[in-house]
Scaffold this active site. Structure first.
Site, short mmCIF file in Angstrom:
data_model
loop_
_atom_site.label_atom_id
_atom_site.label_comp_id
_atom_site.label_asym_id
_atom_site.label_seq_id
_atom_site.Cartn_x
_atom_site.Cartn_y
_atom_site.Cartn_z
N CYS A 95 0.88 -1.17 0.00
CA CYS A 95 0.00 0.00 0.00
C CYS A 95 0.92 1.22 0.00
O CYS A 95 1.67 1.44 0.95
CB CYS A 95 -0.86 -0.06 1.27
SG CYS A 95 -1.87 1.38 1.55
N CYS A 152 -10.67 14.77 4.94
CA CYS A 152 -11.75 13.89 5.41
C CYS A 152 -11.65 13.78 6.93
O CYS A 152 -10.56 13.55 7.47
CB CYS A 152 -11.66 12.51 4.76
SG CYS A 152 -11.69 12.61 2.96
N CYS A 175 -10.07 10.64 8.90
CA CYS A 175 -8.82 10.07 8.40
C CYS A 175 -7.62 10.78 9.03
O CYS A 175 -7.53 12.01 9.01
CB CYS A 175 -8.79 10.22 6.88
SG CYS A 175 -7.18 9.90 6.15
N GLY A 201 -2.44 10.30 1.11
CA GLY A 201 -2.64 11.16 -0.04
C GLY A 201 -3.74 10.72 -0.97
O GLY A 201 -4.25 9.61 -0.89
N GLU A 202 -4.10 11.63 -1.86
CA GLU A 202 -5.14 11.38 -2.85
C GLU A 202 -4.45 11.20 -4.21
O GLU A 202 -3.95 12.18 -4.79
CB GLU A 202 -6.12 12.56 -2.86
CG GLU A 202 -7.05 12.60 -4.05
CD GLU A 202 -7.81 11.30 -4.32
OE1 GLU A 202 -8.29 10.64 -3.36
OE2 GLU A 202 -7.91 10.92 -5.49
N SER A 227 -7.25 4.07 -5.24
CA SER A 227 -8.37 4.44 -4.38
C SER A 227 -8.50 5.96 -4.41
O SER A 227 -7.53 6.67 -4.17
CB SER A 227 -8.10 3.95 -2.96
OG SER A 227 -9.12 4.40 -2.09
N SER A 287 -13.93 5.97 -2.52
CA SER A 287 -14.27 6.07 -1.10
C SER A 287 -15.58 6.83 -0.96
O SER A 287 -15.61 8.04 -1.02
CB SER A 287 -13.14 6.80 -0.36
OG SER A 287 -11.96 6.07 -0.52
N LEU A 288 -16.65 6.09 -0.77
CA LEU A 288 -17.98 6.70 -0.79
C LEU A 288 -18.40 7.14 0.63
O LEU A 288 -18.69 8.30 0.85
CB LEU A 288 -18.97 5.68 -1.37
CG LEU A 288 -20.34 6.22 -1.77
CD1 LEU A 288 -20.22 7.23 -2.90
CD2 LEU A 288 -21.27 5.08 -2.20
N HIS A 289 -18.51 6.22 1.53
CA HIS A 289 -18.78 6.45 2.97
C HIS A 289 -20.17 6.99 3.30
O HIS A 289 -20.62 6.88 4.45
CB HIS A 289 -17.73 7.36 3.62
CG HIS A 289 -16.33 6.88 3.43
ND1 HIS A 289 -15.92 5.61 3.77
CD2 HIS A 289 -15.25 7.49 2.90
CE1 HIS A 289 -14.64 5.47 3.47
NE2 HIS A 289 -14.21 6.59 2.93
N ASN A 341 -11.26 2.67 11.62
CA ASN A 341 -10.08 2.58 12.48
C ASN A 341 -9.97 3.84 13.32
O ASN A 341 -10.25 4.93 12.84
CB ASN A 341 -8.83 2.40 11.61
CG ASN A 341 -8.81 1.04 10.95
OD1 ASN A 341 -8.94 0.01 11.62
ND2 ASN A 341 -8.70 1.01 9.63
N CYS A 388 -6.07 1.23 7.29
CA CYS A 388 -6.65 2.29 6.46
C CYS A 388 -6.93 3.55 7.26
O CYS A 388 -7.58 3.50 8.29
CB CYS A 388 -7.99 1.81 5.90
SG CYS A 388 -7.80 0.99 4.35
N1 SAH Z 1 -7.16 9.32 -0.68
C1 SAH Z 1 -7.59 8.06 -1.16
C2 SAH Z 1 -6.67 6.91 -0.79
C3 SAH Z 1 -6.05 6.92 0.56
S1 SAH Z 1 -7.16 6.65 1.89
C4 SAH Z 1 -9.01 7.79 -0.70
O1 SAH Z 1 -9.50 8.51 0.16
O2 SAH Z 1 -9.61 6.88 -1.23
C5 SAH Z 1 -7.45 4.89 1.76
C6 SAH Z 1 -8.79 4.42 2.31
O3 SAH Z 1 -8.82 4.53 3.74
C7 SAH Z 1 -9.98 5.26 1.82
O4 SAH Z 1 -11.04 4.41 1.46
C8 SAH Z 1 -10.34 6.04 3.06
O5 SAH Z 1 -11.65 6.50 3.03
C9 SAH Z 1 -10.09 5.03 4.13
N2 SAH Z 1 -10.00 5.58 5.49
C10 SAH Z 1 -9.56 6.79 5.85
N3 SAH Z 1 -9.62 6.94 7.20
C11 SAH Z 1 -10.11 5.77 7.69
C12 SAH Z 1 -10.36 5.30 9.00
N4 SAH Z 1 -10.13 6.05 10.08
N5 SAH Z 1 -10.87 4.06 9.13
C13 SAH Z 1 -11.09 3.28 8.04
N6 SAH Z 1 -10.84 3.66 6.79
C14 SAH Z 1 -10.35 4.90 6.60
FE1 SF4 Z 2 -9.58 11.73 2.55
FE2 SF4 Z 2 -8.09 9.78 1.42
FE3 SF4 Z 2 -7.04 12.18 1.91
FE4 SF4 Z 2 -7.61 10.58 3.93
S1 SF4 Z 2 -6.09 10.19 2.36
S2 SF4 Z 2 -8.07 12.80 3.79
S3 SF4 Z 2 -9.47 9.57 3.20
S4 SF4 Z 2 -8.71 11.75 0.52
#
Ligand code: SAH
Ligand code: SF4
Length: 346
Positions: free
Chosen positions: A100, A111, A114, A155-156, A185, A208-210, A284, A327
């Site tokens: 990863c 977000c 995160c 990162g995104e 992702s 990442s929908l949520h 998490n 994650c």
């Molecule tokens: N930025 C991208 C990829 C990195 S984050 C994205 O957001 O998709 C990777 C994944 O971890 C994403 O699906 C994100 O929503 C999820 N994620 C972020 N914080 C989390 C947390 N505290 N618990 C579970 N998943 C989390």
């Molecule tokens: Fe949002 Fe993904 Fe960036 Fe975390 S790494 S802030 S989940 S976009």
């Protein structure tokens, strides 16, 4: 001075234009196929190796190396040349070995749940910084063969678009990784999803929908205000139509926020109409978001509820939680900065 992984094969040949072409081939084979360090490529004369070692410097130096799950999950914190830090996680399963990788140092998307988002953005990574994470993992995984790369670290990836696409292309061409085993992702940068669809790489896309209503999603994922669910749906439809690939939605289950019966119905409708797979992630824990993850019981109920509505669903296991490698837990940017401050005695 840069990492040797910054360069395409043509660029490297250009840099070594004084050497016979077969030397470039030997170096390339050693680095990419055998995953050797420059000094270990013994098909090349020692003097030249020494010169190459001066010319190219590794992009990453290990700050921390920790493991959990009896060694099956390993996390590294790497320092980059300017002191920015990133994290990389290696996960070994019976049938595959996955790394990863981070695509940025930090993340600007904010977000709420995160840890990377809570820490903020430092800078973009270069293609060499992304690829060196993979090659580092290739070496650590041996004798197992690294089979999958997921852009789910810090990162995104679609906010560092050119680097992400270039890294994906090179992993495919230089490491022979099948595009299906490469996963990006994204938080849902709609125009970038459409652009990615046109690249012609049959990758796996995870969105990442949520939340599947705009009010909740905008609270969890601020980017939703810019690309709300209707716009995201257009991008997903475009992805499916252009690549003929299915996509998956990630959904971190948060107690009372997106694990209600109403949330379940909204998700089933949104994912069902796109034929998307759903990946449930038990939330998490992170320091900046005090809402709890759903209970194990509710996670199972939610999964069963989706299945009953005809949705293809899996629950992701929380590898590496104890070492903050799961994650959304990658956040060493600020932690390390703090650690680097001078220590004053009391
Ligand atoms: N930025 C991208 C990829 C990195 S984050 C994205 O957001 O998709 C990777 C994944 O971890 C994403 O699906 C994100 O929503 C999820 N994620 C972020 N914080 C989390 C947390 N505290 N618990 C579970 N998943 C989390
Ligand atoms: Fe949002 Fe993904 Fe960036 Fe975390 S790494 S802030 S989940 S976009």
């Amino acid at each position: 001075m840069a990492s040797v992984f910054e360069y395409s094969k043509e660029e490297l040949a250009e840099l070594l234009s004084g050497e016979p072409r077969y030397r470039v081939e030997q170096l390339w084979h050693g680095l990419w196929t055998e995953a050797l360090a420059i000094d270990e490529v013994t098909t090349i004369p020692k003097v030249l190796r020494a010169r190459l070692e001066e010319q190219f410097v590794p992009a990453l130096s290990v700050l921390t190396d920790v493991h959990s799950d009896r060694g099956a999950t390993r996390k590294w914190v790497f320092a980059l040349h300017d002191g920015a830090t990133i994290e990389t996680v290696l996960m070994t399963y019976e049938d595959r070995v996955t790394v990863c990788v981070s695509s940025q140092a930090g993340c600007a998307m904010g977000c709420t749940f995160c840890a990377t988002g809570q820490a903020g953005f430092s800078r973009q990574l270069s293609v060499g910084e992304v690829l060196e994470q993979v090659m580092f993992a290739v070496r650590a995984a041996a004798p197992r063969r690294l089979s999958n790369v997921v852009f789910m670290g810090m990162g995104e990836p679609l906010a560092n678009y050119r680097v992400t696409v270039s890294a994906l292309g090179r992993l495919h061409d230089y490491r022979g990784l099948s595009a299906r085993h490469l996963t990006v992702s994204t938080v849902g940068v709609a125009p970038a999803i459409e652009r990615l669809a046109r690249e012609g790489l049959p990758l796996t896309l995870a969105v990442s929908l949520h939340a599947a209503n705009d009010e909740t999603r905008s609270e969890l994922v601020p980017l939703n205000r810019r690309y709300p669910l209707a716009r995201l749906r257009e991008a997903c439809e475009y992805w499916i139509a252009t690549t003929s690939r299915r996509l998956s939605f990630e959904w971190a289950l948060i107690e009372g926020v997106n694990d209600t019966d109403q949330a379940l119905e909204e998700l089933a409708l949104y994912a069902g109409s796109l034929g998307a797979h759903v990946n449930l992630i038990p939330l998490n824990p992170t320091p900046g978001y005090l809402v709890r993850g759903s209970s194990e019981h509710r996670v199972r109920e939610f999964r069963d509820g989706l299945e009953a509505m005809g949705i293809n669903v899996t629950v992701r296991n929380t590898r590496g939680r104890s070492i903050d490698a799961a994650c959304g837990q990658l956040a060493n940017v600020t932690k390390t900065k703090r650690r680097l401050l001078p220590v004053r005695s009391a």
